[in-house]
Design a protein around this motif. Sequence first.
Motif, PDB file in Angstrom:
ATOM      1  N   ARG A  78      53.804  21.401   9.844  1.00 53.19           N
ATOM      2  CA  ARG A  78      54.821  20.606  10.832  1.00 53.19           C
ATOM      3  C   ARG A  78      54.950  21.020  12.500  1.00 53.19           C
ATOM      4  N   GLY A  98      55.238  15.784  12.816  1.00 56.62           N
ATOM      5  CA  GLY A  98      55.082  16.295  13.945  1.00 56.62           C
ATOM      6  C   GLY A  98      54.123  15.828  14.677  1.00 56.62           C
ATOM      7  N   PRO A 104      56.271  12.609  18.666  1.00 56.37           N
ATOM      8  CA  PRO A 104      56.272  12.563  19.483  1.00 56.37           C
ATOM      9  C   PRO A 104      55.129  11.967  20.510  1.00 56.37           C
ATOM     10  N   ALA A 110      59.629  17.060  22.819  1.00 57.87           N
ATOM     11  CA  ALA A 110      59.311  17.998  21.067  1.00 57.87           C
ATOM     12  C   ALA A 110      57.475  17.568  21.542  1.00 57.87           C
ATOM     13  N   GLN A 140      52.775  19.839  15.909  1.00 56.01           N
ATOM     14  CA  GLN A 140      53.339  18.822  17.328  1.00 56.01           C
ATOM     15  C   GLN A 140      52.493  19.448  18.272  1.00 56.01           C
TER      16      GLN A 140
END
Lengths: 250, 311
Positions: free
Chosen positions: A152, A101, A104, A76, A156
């Motif tokens: 999002r 997001g 991870p 991710a 991330q």
Amino acid sequence: MTLLQARNLRYRRQKTVILDGISLSFHQGELTALLGINGAGKSTLLRLLLGLMPPDEGDIFLQNKPLKAISRKAIARYIAYVPQEHKAVFPYTVEEVVSLGRLPYIAFGQNLSLADKQAVKQALDYLNIASLSARPYTELSGGERQSVLLARALAQGSPILVLDEPETGLDFGQQLRLAVLLQKLADEGYCIVATTHDPLRARQIFSRAVLLQRGRIIADGAPRSVLTRSAIEALYNIDENIALSWESVE
Amino acid sequence: MGRFSFSPSELWQSLSYLGQTASSSRMETIHSIFWQSRLPRILAALCVGAALSTSGAAYQAIFRNPLVSPGLLGVLAGSGFGAALSIIAGFNPMLTQICAFLGGISAVLISILVQRILGQNSVLILIFGGLISAAFFTALLSILKYVADPESQLPDIVFWLLGSLTQISSTQLAMVSLPVSGGILGLSLAGRLLDALSMGDDEACTLGVSVYYIRYSVIAVATMLAALTVSMAGMIGWVGLVVPHIARVIGGTSNQRVIHLSAIIGAIFLLLSDDLARCLSPEEIPVGIITDLVGCLLFLWVLASSREISL
């Protein structure tokens, strides 16, 4: 630089072969369109690239490491997914959706750090949707929801963006804005892979087009050389009369 | 509150007599009633209400459905069957509660087994498994009710199924308080993961969530909470369905807040419902009836005042 690589992928659903002999490399700064009729294997290929399911044969490598050997959280951090815009069941605010997001990077039970909050804010600003932060995601228009899902993905912080038919549900203006945005992101170094049903737009904005037919790659290269009239007619089973109208659009 | 009434000042006086020999008989009675009956019952109401509500909130997020309650995978039907079986077998209340807990867990395991037999990992198939499991245990429960002695066993079964906090002892409360607190804490820590899961499996997975591990862990904890409540207090309906909605109206949709608020609101809701159950009539009304009546009215209010449900 090659970020993501598929080597000789084969995927079957029961006895039907969905994908066969797929080998592709995706590079930094590349904007790749996957095209093909419904059932050609585009979505299955995306799911394999995202690691959502394993191929029956072949391997996928993320920065030269086998995808199957990498944890979900680590994947991710490298690959972000933008699904087709959808209406969530619960009315999360835009900020809450974009904050996902940062999952991870967050340990179990931990709250967002200052750096996480900053990343969320930057993503909202980048997509010009900071004013929507407190609005329920469920009350937004299709285009606004698509922007939230893109924000999002940017929050991330992943160098690879995978988009599933991102233009679905968008009006003409929103499609144009999305095209400009994707080009801008690719220019900034993102590796972008998107499925699309629009070969004409693919010719205009993507830097690479991959044509899938019955689970196999039939063409791969620069859109203007790959998406020729004859290739599109063959790919979408277009007869002469419809092809004429396509020509007029072009 | 209750049949033996005493004022707060009397309660304080009785507590301050603790350990002293020179206490009046009324003070001793108040002291004894408070410690052996009222306080365990208050704590039990708080514990059961909080557990049912957080379990419901977790189920709603996991199954992406705001109309889901802890009974979805058959835990209530299984617990009901376990308790009825124990009553017919003549077991003591403690064993009845253990049987209820085991019945609830068995029902959920059968739901998961059905999903496995069908060879699919989808949430929908799991819900179908829950429907089958619940129907199976409901049928078994009906058989037990049919064969139960109508003079002695059937009223006990019916009263137990209606839900009540009368049977709870301090020992039992001490036994369940740790798993209930741990379960609620675990679910609240998983709040962000529940947010991701409620967006869909694929999205949760691409956000770094180990979907199957988290889903079954949350189902296990939420089921344990629900089964513990049924083993303590019988079937208390609506709390697990309605309270998470009230929590969302008050604190928003993020599951970190929803789980915390559900625990607090659920605890208060069941405590007040139990107070009503004890005070509305000379004979105590099973608290399950009160939560059914109040719960459906509250749900109507939630539906009318919130924009949250998107079906």
